[in-house]
Enzyme design. Structure first.
Site, PDB file in Angstrom:
ATOM      1  N   ARG A   1       0.085  13.880  14.061  1.00 52.70           N
ATOM      2  CA  ARG A   1       0.397  13.849  12.628  1.00 52.70           C
ATOM      3  C   ARG A   1       0.397  15.244  11.985  1.00 52.70           C
ATOM      4  O   ARG A   1      -0.408  15.549  11.102  1.00 52.70           O
ATOM      5  CB  ARG A   1      -0.529  12.880  11.885  1.00 52.70           C
ATOM      6  CG  ARG A   1      -0.533  11.506  12.508  1.00 52.70           C
ATOM      7  CD  ARG A   1      -1.216  10.483  11.652  1.00 52.70           C
ATOM      8  NE  ARG A   1      -0.333   9.884  10.666  1.00 52.70           N
ATOM      9  CZ  ARG A   1      -0.712   8.956   9.805  1.00 52.70           C
ATOM     10  NH1 ARG A   1      -1.935   8.532   9.799  1.00 52.70           N
ATOM     11  NH2 ARG A   1       0.147   8.447   8.954  1.00 52.70           N
TER      12      ARG A   1
ATOM     13  N   ASP B   1       4.164   0.085  12.251  1.00 56.86           N
ATOM     14  CA  ASP B   1       2.972  -0.563  11.697  1.00 56.86           C
ATOM     15  C   ASP B   1       2.840  -2.025  12.129  1.00 56.86           C
ATOM     16  O   ASP B   1       1.804  -2.642  11.893  1.00 56.86           O
ATOM     17  CB  ASP B   1       2.975  -0.468  10.161  1.00 56.86           C
ATOM     18  CG  ASP B   1       2.731   0.948   9.683  1.00 56.86           C
ATOM     19  OD1 ASP B   1       2.272   1.783  10.483  1.00 56.86           O
ATOM     20  OD2 ASP B   1       3.011   1.236   8.499  1.00 56.86           O
TER      21      ASP B   1
ATOM     22  N   ARG C   1      -8.872  -0.804   3.927  1.00 56.58           N
ATOM     23  CA  ARG C   1      -8.024   0.265   3.399  1.00 56.58           C
ATOM     24  C   ARG C   1      -6.639  -0.281   3.050  1.00 56.58           C
ATOM     25  O   ARG C   1      -5.994   0.210   2.121  1.00 56.58           O
ATOM     26  CB  ARG C   1      -7.853   1.380   4.450  1.00 56.58           C
ATOM     27  CG  ARG C   1      -9.022   2.328   4.532  1.00 56.58           C
ATOM     28  CD  ARG C   1      -8.689   3.507   5.408  1.00 56.58           C
ATOM     29  NE  ARG C   1      -7.445   4.130   4.982  1.00 56.58           N
ATOM     30  CZ  ARG C   1      -6.739   4.987   5.700  1.00 56.58           C
ATOM     31  NH1 ARG C   1      -7.170   5.354   6.884  1.00 56.58           N
ATOM     32  NH2 ARG C   1      -5.619   5.505   5.239  1.00 56.58           N
TER      33      ARG C   1
ATOM     34  N   CYS D   1      -5.635   7.678   9.595  1.00 52.06           N
ATOM     35  CA  CYS D   1      -5.794   7.003  10.878  1.00 52.06           C
ATOM     36  C   CYS D   1      -5.488   7.948  12.032  1.00 52.06           C
ATOM     37  O   CYS D   1      -4.562   8.751  11.962  1.00 52.06           O
ATOM     38  CB  CYS D   1      -4.838   5.817  10.956  1.00 52.06           C
ATOM     39  SG  CYS D   1      -5.313   4.493   9.867  1.00 52.06           S
TER      40      CYS D   1
ATOM     41  N   LYS E   1       0.838  -1.213   0.000  1.00 54.36           N
ATOM     42  CA  LYS E   1       0.000   0.000   0.000  1.00 54.36           C
ATOM     43  C   LYS E   1       0.869   1.259   0.000  1.00 54.36           C
ATOM     44  O   LYS E   1       0.684   2.161  -0.811  1.00 54.36           O
ATOM     45  CB  LYS E   1      -0.908   0.003   1.247  1.00 54.36           C
ATOM     46  CG  LYS E   1      -1.528   1.356   1.562  1.00 54.36           C
ATOM     47  CD  LYS E   1      -2.498   1.304   2.725  1.00 54.36           C
ATOM     48  CE  LYS E   1      -1.891   1.572   4.079  1.00 54.36           C
ATOM     49  NZ  LYS E   1      -1.532   2.972   4.345  1.00 54.36           N
ATOM     50  N   ASN E   2       1.805   1.308   0.918  1.00 50.97           N
ATOM     51  CA  ASN E   2       2.567   2.546   1.086  1.00 50.97           C
ATOM     52  C   ASN E   2       3.639   2.744   0.012  1.00 50.97           C
ATOM     53  O   ASN E   2       4.280   3.793  -0.033  1.00 50.97           O
ATOM     54  CB  ASN E   2       3.176   2.603   2.493  1.00 50.97           C
ATOM     55  CG  ASN E   2       2.084   2.786   3.540  1.00 50.97           C
ATOM     56  OD1 ASN E   2       0.958   3.153   3.196  1.00 50.97           O
ATOM     57  ND2 ASN E   2       2.412   2.538   4.791  1.00 50.97           N
TER      58      ASN E   2
HETATM   59  N1  EPU Z   1       5.898  14.264  11.312  1.00 52.22           N
HETATM   60  C1  EPU Z   1       6.009  15.573  11.725  1.00 52.22           C
HETATM   61  N2  EPU Z   1       5.767  16.563  10.812  1.00 52.22           N
HETATM   62  C2  EPU Z   1       5.439  16.293   9.531  1.00 52.22           C
HETATM   63  C3  EPU Z   1       5.341  14.954   9.109  1.00 52.22           C
HETATM   64  C4  EPU Z   1       5.586  13.959  10.030  1.00 52.22           C
HETATM   65  O1  EPU Z   1       6.287  15.846  12.894  1.00 52.22           O
HETATM   66  O2  EPU Z   1       5.248  17.256   8.764  1.00 52.22           O
HETATM   67  C5  EPU Z   1       6.158  13.196  12.294  1.00 52.22           C
HETATM   68  C6  EPU Z   1       4.963  12.272  12.513  1.00 52.22           C
HETATM   69  O3  EPU Z   1       4.001  12.856  13.352  1.00 52.22           O
HETATM   70  C7  EPU Z   1       5.641  11.069  13.126  1.00 52.22           C
HETATM   71  C8  EPU Z   1       6.998  11.053  12.421  1.00 52.22           C
HETATM   72  O4  EPU Z   1       7.128  12.319  11.794  1.00 52.22           O
HETATM   73  O5  EPU Z   1       5.829  11.268  14.496  1.00 52.22           O
HETATM   74  C9  EPU Z   1       7.194   9.982  11.403  1.00 52.22           C
HETATM   75  O6  EPU Z   1       6.015   9.746  10.669  1.00 52.22           O
HETATM   76  P1  EPU Z   1       6.029   9.722   9.083  1.00 52.22           P
HETATM   77  O7  EPU Z   1       5.874  11.110   8.577  1.00 52.22           O
HETATM   78  O8  EPU Z   1       7.170   8.910   8.604  1.00 52.22           O
HETATM   79  O9  EPU Z   1       4.676   8.945   8.803  1.00 52.22           O
HETATM   80  P2  EPU Z   1       3.844   9.110   7.515  1.00 52.22           P
HETATM   81  O10 EPU Z   1       4.740   9.414   6.374  1.00 52.22           O
HETATM   82  O11 EPU Z   1       2.661   9.974   7.772  1.00 52.22           O
HETATM   83  C10 EPU Z   1       4.062   6.607   6.740  1.00 52.22           C
HETATM   84  C11 EPU Z   1       3.103   5.495   6.479  1.00 52.22           C
HETATM   85  C12 EPU Z   1       2.498   5.044   7.803  1.00 52.22           C
HETATM   86  C13 EPU Z   1       3.616   4.573   8.714  1.00 52.22           C
HETATM   87  C14 EPU Z   1       4.644   5.699   8.886  1.00 52.22           C
HETATM   88  C15 EPU Z   1       5.847   5.290   9.696  1.00 52.22           C
HETATM   89  C16 EPU Z   1       2.312   6.011   4.257  1.00 52.22           C
HETATM   90  C17 EPU Z   1       1.200   6.434   3.375  1.00 52.22           C
HETATM   91  N3  EPU Z   1       2.068   5.962   5.561  1.00 52.22           N
HETATM   92  O12 EPU Z   1       3.285   7.629   7.343  1.00 52.22           O
HETATM   93  O13 EPU Z   1       1.620   3.970   7.529  1.00 52.22           O
HETATM   94  O14 EPU Z   1       3.095   4.230   9.961  1.00 52.22           O
HETATM   95  O15 EPU Z   1       5.092   6.145   7.598  1.00 52.22           O
HETATM   96  O16 EPU Z   1       6.508   4.244   9.084  1.00 52.22           O
HETATM   97  O17 EPU Z   1       3.393   5.685   3.775  1.00 52.22           O
HETATM   98  C18 EPU Z   1      -0.319   2.682   7.696  1.00 52.22           C
HETATM   99  O18 EPU Z   1      -0.003   2.202   6.594  1.00 52.22           O
HETATM  100  O19 EPU Z   1      -1.223   2.220   8.424  1.00 52.22           O
HETATM  101  C19 EPU Z   1       0.428   3.845   8.178  1.00 52.22           C
HETATM  102  C20 EPU Z   1      -0.014   4.629   9.149  1.00 52.22           C
END
Ligand code: EPU
Length: 435
Positions: A128, A317, A410, A123, A28-29
């Site tokens: 976030r 995850d 999802r 989620c 998915k990701n």
């Molecule tokens: N963060 C910030 N500011 C930002 C963006 C992120 O502080 O502008 C923080 C987040 O709050 C978190 C940390 O950075 O504490 C790392 O999160 P990351 O940004 O890497 O998460 P994401 O990119 O929103 C992706 C996956 C998630 C997975 C995370 C961590 C996708 C679409 N989603 O999310 O997947 O948990 O990386 O590996 O790639 C899922 O598939 O169920 C899912 C939640």
């Protein structure tokens, strides 16, 4: 698939009765950013091994609403044509249904010089924020206006400029967004502290194979020289979903002496394989298979401390299904969620099933085992906790009902069919009272 579906599961009461093969679907990701990247191309791109999941449908709807053409070539191949895209405003209702919608901000802003998007949904696993996106775009010269929870971004004279950007946190979608933004920006962009997750690397490799100038792939510093839209040469092969792989490994560890997980990449779940082997689970590893062959529980209680971490550390995850696994391990094992501050809320429900878990604070849980689990009615709070509940229900004695099945849909393709094939008693039903 319906918002109102529920799963009815008859538990195995801890018996190890599952057997057979579960093939892993595309990630998915990984596929979501690849779909978004089509806006960087001058012609149609092909994506293979695309999973049939709700988030892919949402991304297709969102991209179609921008004028791109998304069509299925065959069962798992999508053709995406960006040429007819005319709009730059993300549909609020669709974008708010999944956080990955924000991935479109990078390619749209660099291609069209403007983008409007709402605060993304997805989620509820923590705050976030999107500060890293906004700061990065400003560094690349964009003007950012915020109004009524909507962000409007403009690039001066329609073009982003290369910049040197250090991300204070390694973030998966931030890294992907800025790789895409940099490919069409003016000049050189250096991205520092880039996430190393396989999904990020797969995107960068795909763009490189189509002519993008990206140096440093597989490291935390990328140097990207921007240019004109890419002309498509190579199609995208979606990598196997490592979170599915890990979830089925944990299910196998708990409920099977003979479960073959095929079409996977063992290297992508190395952190989990290590924990399972340390716990006595017998796993045979092939090139693209993982075979669970039983569990030799040691007499000495386990006392592990697992911290979720950016790749190649233990993935957040897989944290929820790992906690379910630990309820069945003798000993006291600690799980520390370090990525998302709100990702342990599901634990209350596991406790109601009979788990003995002490919260040290909001991000650390001590799981004492072995505790038998009892089936009950559960509300999946997010994609990954939803699947952890499914695993808990399979291990438990008695029947369970899982609501909010949309969350599971999802991220996991036709989960009930695939679990039934290895012996799980699971039925999808319309929730009583729903249309
Ligand atoms: N963060 C910030 N500011 C930002 C963006 C992120 O502080 O502008 C923080 C987040 O709050 C978190 C940390 O950075 O504490 C790392 O999160 P990351 O940004 O890497 O998460 P994401 O990119 O929103 C992706 C996956 C998630 C997975 C995370 C961590 C996708 C679409 N989603 O999310 O997947 O948990 O990386 O590996 O790639 C899922 O598939 O169920 C899912 C939640």
């Amino acid at each position: 698939m319906d918002m109102k579906d529920e799963f009815l599961i008859q538990g195995l009461a801890g018996k190890r009765l599952l057997k057979g093969e579960i093939p892993i679907r595309g990630s998915k990701n990984a596929v979501l950013p690849a779909m978004a990247s089509s806006f960087l191309f001058s012609g149609p791109i092909l994506l293979h091994n695309v999973p049939h999941i709700e988030d892919v449908l949402r991304m297709s709807e969102l991209m179609s609403s921008l004028g791109a053409k998304v069509s299925a070539k065959n069962d798992r191949t999508l053709l995406i044509s960006p040429e007819s895209a005319h709009a730059h405003i993300l549909d609020t209702a669709i974008a708010k249904r999944f956080r990955a919608s924000i991935l479109l901000s990078g390619p749209l802003l660099s291609r069209f010089g403007k983008v409007v998007f709402p605060y993304p949904g997805g989620c509820v696993i923590g705050k976030r924020p999107i500060d890293l996106f906004l700061q990065g775009f400003k560094k690349m010269g964009a003007r950012v206006l915020e109004r009524d929870e909507h962000f409007t971004l403009f690039a001066p004279k329609g073009k982003l400029s290369g910049a040197d950007i250090f991300f204070k946190i390694q973030s998966v979608t931030v890294s992907e967004t800025f790789i895409m933004a940099a490919v069409l920006a003016r000049g050189v962009t250096v991205l520092r502290n880039v996430a190393l997750e396989p999904e990020v690397t797969a995107l960068a490799q795909f763009l490189l194979s189509n002519g993008a100038r990206i140096e440093g792939i597989g490291t935390t510093t990328l140097k990207i020289t921007g240019g004109a839209p890419l002309s498509p040469k190579h199609s995208y092969d979606t990598i196997p979903d490592r979170i599915e792989t890990g979830s089925f490994l944990l299910l196998g560890a708990l409920s099977s002496d003979n479960l073959l997980i095929s079409d996977c990449k063992p290297d992508h779940v190395r952190a989990l394989i290590d924990v399972l082997r340390e716990s006595g689970v017998i796993i045979k590893e092939g090139k693209d298979t993982l075979h669970v062959r039983g569990w030799k529980k040691a007499n000495t209680p386990l006392s592990l401390q697992i911290k979720t971490h950016e790749y190649p550390g233990f993935p957040t995850d897989l944290q929820a299904p790992l906690v379910v696994f630990f309820t069945q391990c003798k000993g006291e094992n600690l799980v520390f969620e370090t990525i998302f501050e709100g990702r342990l809320s599901y634990i209350e429900d596991l406790k109601r099933m009979g788990a003995d878990i002490v919260m040290w604070d909001t991000q650390r849980a001590l799981i004492k085992g072995v505790t038998p689990l009892k089936g009950r009615e559960l509300d999946g709070p997010d994609i990954r906790a939803g699947l952890a509940f499914l695993i808990a229900a399979i291990v438990a004695r008695g029947s369970s009902i899982i609501n909010n099945v949309y969350y599971i849909d999802r991220g996991y393709e036709r989960i009930e069919e695939r679990l039934s094939a290895v012996g799980v008693s699971i039925e999808r039903r319309k929730k009583a009272g729903s249309a």
